[in-house]
Design a protein around this motif. Structure first.
Motif, PDB file in Angstrom:
ATOM      1  N   MET A 130     -14.497   9.315  24.669  1.00 53.46           N
ATOM      2  CA  MET A 130     -15.403  10.277  24.033  1.00 53.46           C
ATOM      3  C   MET A 130     -14.891  10.692  22.664  1.00 53.46           C
ATOM      4  O   MET A 130     -15.678  10.878  21.727  1.00 53.46           O
ATOM      5  CB  MET A 130     -15.584  11.495  24.931  1.00 53.46           C
ATOM      6  N   TRP A 134     -17.214  10.580  19.462  1.00 50.42           N
ATOM      7  CA  TRP A 134     -17.716  11.866  18.962  1.00 50.42           C
ATOM      8  C   TRP A 134     -16.615  12.795  18.458  1.00 50.42           C
ATOM      9  O   TRP A 134     -16.853  13.991  18.282  1.00 50.42           O
ATOM     10  CB  TRP A 134     -18.501  12.571  20.072  1.00 50.42           C
ATOM     11  N   TRP A 319     -19.256   1.556  21.519  1.00 50.69           N
ATOM     12  CA  TRP A 319     -20.232   2.278  20.688  1.00 50.69           C
ATOM     13  C   TRP A 319     -20.569   1.454  19.465  1.00 50.69           C
ATOM     14  O   TRP A 319     -19.641   0.923  18.850  1.00 50.69           O
ATOM     15  CB  TRP A 319     -19.681   3.655  20.278  1.00 50.69           C
ATOM     16  N   GLN A 345     -15.648   9.461  31.618  1.00 47.24           N
ATOM     17  CA  GLN A 345     -16.157   9.471  30.244  1.00 47.24           C
ATOM     18  C   GLN A 345     -17.188   8.372  30.048  1.00 47.24           C
ATOM     19  O   GLN A 345     -18.355   8.662  29.740  1.00 47.24           O
ATOM     20  CB  GLN A 345     -14.994   9.348  29.250  1.00 47.24           C
ATOM     21  N   HIS A 348     -20.463   8.920  32.080  1.00 45.95           N
ATOM     22  CA  HIS A 348     -21.603   9.716  31.606  1.00 45.95           C
ATOM     23  C   HIS A 348     -22.576   8.868  30.795  1.00 45.95           C
ATOM     24  O   HIS A 348     -23.799   9.051  30.878  1.00 45.95           O
ATOM     25  CB  HIS A 348     -21.101  10.904  30.789  1.00 45.95           C
TER      26      HIS A 348
END
Length: 382
Positions: A130, A134, A319, A345, A348
């Motif tokens: 994560m 982010w 990502w 992580q 989700h």
């Protein structure tokens, strides 16, 4: 040119060493870093190799300075990389956002270890997924890759540089302590056999005056190089196509950030990479990334031997995330398992992608040990 390591043949090397060699073959000629377990061997290799290929390797005062130096080197025309682990990666987040905002092609390697804080310096983990996606503030978009073998560490490092240069963006490589220090046989191609992408440069003075424009319509501006005669404005403030700060005009922020998102999302099919194993007739699926994928492959084989129609989806690109492939998978299987070395992580993202079409169950493990195949098998068979 002559390289300071063998090419065109296999060699038995560490994951960290594979990343360093791949970076040099991809054209990296600037490395800045700060020693940290389990990424220090990348720094050691770059310090050894860089002077031999007319490159620069420098130890900075900390990880903040390291990524700052790498960003500066990239604007001076060099392909540049830094490497760290969890605590150092946290320190890099503000400048990682600066690299996104200024559309600076850099490669950041994070060999993950157990955390938070100093945590378990010599043990593997996957707790920074994560953070990689982010971790910096504000709306931003970058690319995150995740190798599971030493060969993939080599291959994905070359791909990371190519993606960074192609899309003028930071690219994060998420490895872990196990992969960093594991030794495996790696095939290192001849340089002539490696596809290397270099950034677009301005074709003329007019393009150089628009370092954040979109003259070619693909969302990726040509990148002027400092010291080559162009006057270029670069700032982390919201800026227009000329690079001039325009912080109070909502339409400028919308135009800039929207393009930064689009240049990645409009090319997802070229960026996203995954592998499948025994998924064609699968009734249950395992979705993994990184080091846990190795155990997951064996788990699928054992489950098949026991009559369970299991399959594997291995995500090499974390990502941008392929929500569509997860949704399609969820429509075909009754349950999805997500083994990962954290408290949940990747889970989700997979759950969001499944969108209620299949049950998604986390197989969490922390403490510094990779899942064994039987730990995955036992959760699946209940």
């Amino acid at each position: 040119m002559r390289y300071p390591f063998p090419v065109g043949r296999s060699d038995f090397i560490q994951g960290d060493e594979a990343i360093a060699r791949a970076a040099i073959l991809a054209g990296c000629r600037f490395y800045a870093g700060y020693p940290i377990t389990p990424a220090s061997e990348i720094f050691e290799a770059m310090a050894l190799y860089m002077p031999l290929v007319d490159g620069v390797s420098i130890q900075m005062e900390d990880e903040i300075g390291s990524i700052a130096a790498v960003i500066g080197a990239s604007w001076a025309g060099a392909k540049a990389m830094t490497a760290t682990s969890g605590p150092g990666f946290s320190l890099m987040q503000e400048n990682l956002g600066y690299a996104v905002m200024t559309e600076t092609p850099v490669v950041v390697v994070n060999m993950m270890r157990g955390g938070p804080s100093t945590g378990q310096p010599t043990f593997p983990a996957q707790g920074d997924i994560m953070q990689a996606i982010w971790g910096t503030h504000g709306d931003h978009m970058l690319i995150v890759l995740s190798p599971s073998t030493v060969q993939e560490a080599f291959d994905l490092t070359i791909r990371a540089f190519n993606l960074a240069e192609r899309y003028r963006t930071p690219v994060v490589i998420l490895g872990d302590a196990e992969l960093a220090h594991m030794r495996e046989r790696v095939y290192i191609p001849n340089p002539d056999d490696i596809d290397v992408i270099n950034r677009k440069l301005p074709a003329n003075e007019e393009e150089a005056k628009l370092p954040f424009g979109d003259p070619h319509g693909d969302g990726v501006p040509p990148m002027p190089i400092f010291g080559r005669g162009y006057r270029t404005y670069v700032t982390g403030l919201t800026h227009d196509e000329y690079g001039h700060p325009r912080t109070v005009e909502p339409e400028v922020q919308q135009r800039l950030i929207g393009r930064i998102f689009r240049k990645i999302l409009d090319h997802k099919e070229e960026i996203i990479d995954y592998e499948t194993f025994e998924l064609d007739d699968a009734e249950v699926a395992i979705v993994t990334t990184g080091i846990v994928s190795r155990s997951a492959v064996r788990a699928v084989k054992i489950l098949r031997e026991r009559g369970v129609k299991a399959g594997l989806l291995k995500l090499n690109t974390v990502w941008p995330f392929d929500f569509e492939v997860i949704e399609e998978l969820a429509e075909r299987v009754r349950k999805i398992y997500v083994p990962e070395m954290n408290m949940g992580q990747l889970y989700h993202l997979v759950r969001e992608g499944a969108n209620g079409r299949a049950e998604v169950e986390l197989i969490s493990k922390i403490g510094g040990e990779v899942h064994t195949p039987m730990e995955i098998v036992e959760r699946v068979v209940g």
